[in-house]
Design a protein around this motif. Structure first.
Motif, PDB file in Angstrom:
ATOM      1  N   PRO A   1      -2.433  20.921   8.513  1.00  0.00           N
ATOM      2  CA  PRO A   1      -1.482  20.615   7.782  1.00  0.00           C
ATOM      3  C   PRO A   1      -1.743  21.801   6.514  1.00  0.00           C
ATOM      4  CG  PRO A   1      -3.490  19.127   7.871  1.00  0.00           C
ATOM      5  CD  PRO A   1      -3.487  20.072   9.011  1.00  0.00           C
ATOM      6  N   LEU A   2      -0.815  22.248   5.799  1.00  0.00           N
ATOM      7  CA  LEU A   2      -0.709  23.411   4.718  1.00  0.00           C
ATOM      8  C   LEU A   2      -0.777  22.704   3.532  1.00  0.00           C
ATOM      9  CD1 LEU A   2       2.133  25.945   6.058  1.00  0.00           C
ATOM     10  CD2 LEU A   2      -0.306  26.205   6.101  1.00  0.00           C
ATOM     11  N   LEU A   3      -1.787  22.223   3.247  1.00  0.00           N
ATOM     12  CA  LEU A   3      -2.390  21.559   1.961  1.00  0.00           C
ATOM     13  C   LEU A   3      -3.078  22.393   0.988  1.00  0.00           C
ATOM     14  CD1 LEU A   3      -4.109  18.328   3.566  1.00  0.00           C
ATOM     15  CD2 LEU A   3      -1.732  18.407   2.480  1.00  0.00           C
ATOM     16  N   GLY A   4      -2.854  22.112  -0.202  1.00  0.00           N
ATOM     17  CA  GLY A   4      -3.293  23.078  -1.118  1.00  0.00           C
ATOM     18  C   GLY A   4      -5.315  23.093  -1.091  1.00  0.00           C
ATOM     19  N   THR A   5      -5.759  23.808  -1.816  1.00  0.00           N
ATOM     20  CA  THR A   5      -7.399  23.887  -1.754  1.00  0.00           C
ATOM     21  C   THR A   5      -7.912  22.512  -2.202  1.00  0.00           C
ATOM     22  OG1 THR A   5      -7.207  26.236  -2.180  1.00  0.00           O
ATOM     23  CG2 THR A   5      -9.425  25.019  -2.734  1.00  0.00           C
ATOM     24  N   TRP A   6      -7.296  21.797  -2.969  1.00  0.00           N
ATOM     25  CA  TRP A   6      -7.814  20.815  -3.625  1.00  0.00           C
ATOM     26  C   TRP A   6      -7.071  19.495  -3.185  1.00  0.00           C
ATOM     27  CZ3 TRP A   6     -12.417  22.182  -4.776  1.00  0.00           C
ATOM     28  CH2 TRP A   6     -12.669  23.315  -5.275  1.00  0.00           C
ATOM     29  N   GLN A   7      -6.065  19.574  -2.155  1.00  0.00           N
ATOM     30  CA  GLN A   7      -5.468  18.334  -1.845  1.00  0.00           C
ATOM     31  C   GLN A   7      -6.245  17.610  -0.516  1.00  0.00           C
ATOM     32  OE1 GLN A   7      -1.361  20.219  -1.358  1.00  0.00           O
ATOM     33  NE2 GLN A   7      -0.923  19.289  -3.155  1.00  0.00           N
ATOM     34  N   GLY A   8      -5.899  16.277  -0.476  1.00  0.00           N
ATOM     35  CA  GLY A   8      -6.181  15.441   0.482  1.00  0.00           C
ATOM     36  C   GLY A   8      -5.097  14.533   0.760  1.00  0.00           C
ATOM     37  N   VAL A   9      -4.845  13.975   1.829  1.00  0.00           N
ATOM     38  CA  VAL A   9      -4.091  12.901   2.068  1.00  0.00           C
ATOM     39  C   VAL A   9      -4.661  11.660   2.054  1.00  0.00           C
ATOM     40  CG1 VAL A   9      -2.137  12.457   3.537  1.00  0.00           C
ATOM     41  CG2 VAL A   9      -2.798  14.791   3.829  1.00  0.00           C
ATOM     42  N   TYR A  10      -4.140  10.654   1.281  1.00  0.00           N
ATOM     43  CA  TYR A  10      -4.568   9.442   0.919  1.00  0.00           C
ATOM     44  C   TYR A  10      -3.753   8.296   1.283  1.00  0.00           C
ATOM     45  CZ  TYR A  10      -8.249  11.886  -1.647  1.00  0.00           C
ATOM     46  OH  TYR A  10      -9.328  12.734  -1.876  1.00  0.00           O
ATOM     47  N   LEU A  11      -4.376   7.181   1.776  1.00  0.00           N
ATOM     48  CA  LEU A  11      -3.860   5.730   2.021  1.00  0.00           C
ATOM     49  C   LEU A  11      -4.205   5.058   0.604  1.00  0.00           C
ATOM     50  CD1 LEU A  11      -3.251   3.261   4.813  1.00  0.00           C
ATOM     51  CD2 LEU A  11      -4.198   2.384   2.566  1.00  0.00           C
ATOM     52  N   VAL A  12      -3.209   4.430  -0.203  1.00  0.00           N
ATOM     53  CA  VAL A  12      -3.624   3.978  -1.699  1.00  0.00           C
ATOM     54  C   VAL A  12      -3.372   2.326  -1.090  1.00  0.00           C
ATOM     55  CG1 VAL A  12      -3.445   3.787  -3.739  1.00  0.00           C
ATOM     56  CG2 VAL A  12      -2.518   5.843  -2.731  1.00  0.00           C
ATOM     57  N   GLU A  13      -4.727   1.677  -1.210  1.00  0.00           N
ATOM     58  CA  GLU A  13      -4.688   0.230  -0.865  1.00  0.00           C
ATOM     59  C   GLU A  13      -4.286  -0.396  -2.339  1.00  0.00           C
ATOM     60  OE1 GLU A  13      -4.073  -2.954   0.040  1.00  0.00           O
ATOM     61  OE2 GLU A  13      -4.703  -1.938   1.741  1.00  0.00           O
ATOM     62  N   HIS A  14      -3.349  -1.206  -2.513  1.00  0.00           N
ATOM     63  CA  HIS A  14      -2.985  -1.816  -3.829  1.00  0.00           C
ATOM     64  C   HIS A  14      -3.579  -3.474  -3.848  1.00  0.00           C
ATOM     65  CE1 HIS A  14      -0.832   1.729  -4.981  1.00  0.00           C
ATOM     66  NE2 HIS A  14      -0.208   1.644  -3.982  1.00  0.00           N
TER      67      HIS A  14
ATOM     68  N   ALA B   1       0.823  -1.160  -0.024  1.00  0.00           N
ATOM     69  CA  ALA B   1       0.092  -0.074   0.133  1.00  0.00           C
ATOM     70  C   ALA B   1       1.028   1.128  -0.156  1.00  0.00           C
ATOM     71  CB  ALA B   1      -0.906   0.030   1.160  1.00  0.00           C
ATOM     72  N   SER B   2       0.461   2.563  -0.197  1.00  0.00           N
ATOM     73  CA  SER B   2       1.191   3.457  -0.093  1.00  0.00           C
ATOM     74  C   SER B   2       0.410   4.905   0.191  1.00  0.00           C
ATOM     75  CB  SER B   2       1.654   3.732  -1.540  1.00  0.00           C
ATOM     76  OG  SER B   2       0.798   3.931  -2.587  1.00  0.00           O
ATOM     77  N   LEU B   3       1.098   6.087   0.207  1.00  0.00           N
ATOM     78  CA  LEU B   3       0.601   7.080   0.685  1.00  0.00           C
ATOM     79  C   LEU B   3       0.876   8.047  -0.464  1.00  0.00           C
ATOM     80  CD1 LEU B   3       2.297   7.428   4.107  1.00  0.00           C
ATOM     81  CD2 LEU B   3      -0.208   6.634   3.738  1.00  0.00           C
ATOM     82  N   THR B   4      -0.294   9.148  -0.613  1.00  0.00           N
ATOM     83  CA  THR B   4      -0.020  10.136  -1.464  1.00  0.00           C
ATOM     84  C   THR B   4      -0.963  11.369  -0.938  1.00  0.00           C
ATOM     85  OG1 THR B   4      -0.151  10.551  -3.941  1.00  0.00           O
ATOM     86  CG2 THR B   4      -2.071   9.462  -3.045  1.00  0.00           C
ATOM     87  N   ILE B   5      -0.282  12.465  -1.867  1.00  0.00           N
ATOM     88  CA  ILE B   5      -1.477  13.590  -1.758  1.00  0.00           C
ATOM     89  C   ILE B   5      -2.001  13.976  -3.001  1.00  0.00           C
ATOM     90  CG2 ILE B   5      -1.314  16.130  -1.252  1.00  0.00           C
ATOM     91  CD1 ILE B   5       0.848  15.772   0.780  1.00  0.00           C
ATOM     92  N   GLN B   6      -3.303  13.984  -3.082  1.00  0.00           N
ATOM     93  CA  GLN B   6      -3.767  13.929  -4.311  1.00  0.00           C
ATOM     94  C   GLN B   6      -5.108  14.880  -4.362  1.00  0.00           C
ATOM     95  OE1 GLN B   6      -3.821  14.250  -7.633  1.00  0.00           O
ATOM     96  NE2 GLN B   6      -2.197  12.944  -7.222  1.00  0.00           N
ATOM     97  N   GLU B   7      -5.656  15.158  -5.446  1.00  0.00           N
ATOM     98  CA  GLU B   7      -6.838  16.054  -5.472  1.00  0.00           C
ATOM     99  C   GLU B   7      -8.021  15.244  -4.666  1.00  0.00           C
ATOM    100  OE1 GLU B   7     -10.218  17.339  -8.735  1.00  0.00           O
ATOM    101  OE2 GLU B   7      -8.146  17.390  -9.231  1.00  0.00           O
ATOM    102  N   ASN B   8      -8.705  16.224  -3.986  1.00  0.00           N
ATOM    103  CA  ASN B   8     -10.168  15.574  -3.261  1.00  0.00           C
ATOM    104  C   ASN B   8     -11.405  16.047  -3.657  1.00  0.00           C
ATOM    105  OD1 ASN B   8     -10.143  18.262  -2.558  1.00  0.00           O
ATOM    106  ND2 ASN B   8      -9.598  17.793  -0.361  1.00  0.00           N
ATOM    107  N   ALA B   9     -11.254  16.907  -4.891  1.00  0.00           N
ATOM    108  CA  ALA B   9     -12.639  17.050  -5.270  1.00  0.00           C
ATOM    109  C   ALA B   9     -13.321  16.231  -6.429  1.00  0.00           C
ATOM    110  CB  ALA B   9     -12.444  18.498  -6.103  1.00  0.00           C
ATOM    111  N   ASP B  10     -12.644  15.845  -7.506  1.00  0.00           N
ATOM    112  CA  ASP B  10     -13.401  15.106  -8.467  1.00  0.00           C
ATOM    113  C   ASP B  10     -12.881  13.489  -8.181  1.00  0.00           C
ATOM    114  OD1 ASP B  10     -14.400  13.599 -10.678  1.00  0.00           O
ATOM    115  OD2 ASP B  10     -13.321  15.105 -11.996  1.00  0.00           O
ATOM    116  N   PRO B  11     -13.811  12.603  -7.929  1.00  0.00           N
ATOM    117  CA  PRO B  11     -13.481  11.112  -7.489  1.00  0.00           C
ATOM    118  C   PRO B  11     -12.858  10.553  -8.881  1.00  0.00           C
ATOM    119  CG  PRO B  11     -15.903  11.471  -7.467  1.00  0.00           C
ATOM    120  CD  PRO B  11     -15.190  12.918  -7.387  1.00  0.00           C
TER     121      PRO B  11
END
Length: 146
Positions: free
Chosen positions: A113-126, A51-61
């Protein structure tokens, strides 16, 4: 400049539903608040290799779905892998983890956390099946205001 005089280590446990991206930005914010984080840096480390971690867009699934599909194309389940003892999705999961990483460093200001407007912190389950995943967080910086 003041030197960091405060730090803590905490663990976040997330249960995944199988392949997908789990937004845990709210849990991260809550943890920073509960421990009294001020200004500093939080480092997140995932204690797993499939599994991994990423910061990615949180608006459009659709962004997250497209990213998962792209990772599947880069490391297909039907590849010619030697390591197959844990199932056909295991070796592709290890490859995806190498590509995306298991740690993040995020600046924190006033406990946020100083994230951008459209950023979320995600766990990516592979992996295809659900898992219990542990993230270790280490904050260093300033603590609660007196």
């Amino acid at each position: 400049m003041t030197r960091p005089d405060f730090h803590f280590i905490a663990r976040l446990t997330l249960r995944t539903a199988g392949r997908g991206m789990s937004d845990f930005t709210g849990e991260l914010r809550r943890m920073l608040r509960e421990h009294g984080a001020g200004d500093g840096l939080v480092t997140l480390f995932l204690r797993h290799t499939s599994a991994s971690l990423t910061i990615q867009e949180n608006a459009d699934p659709d962004v997250r779905a497209d990213l998962l599909d792209a990772l599947d194309r880069l490391a297909p389940q039907d590849g010619p892998y030697r390591h197959t003892v844990e199932g056909p999705d295991d070796m592709p999961a290890h490859i995806k983890t190498v590509l995306s990483g298991v740690s993040l460093a995020i600046p924190v200001e006033a406990g946020e956390p100083l994230l951008g407007t459209w950023q979320g912190v995600y766990l990516v389950e592979h992996r295809a099946r659900p898992h219990r995943r542990e993230i270790v967080a280490h904050f260093i910086g300033s603590g609660p205001k007196p």
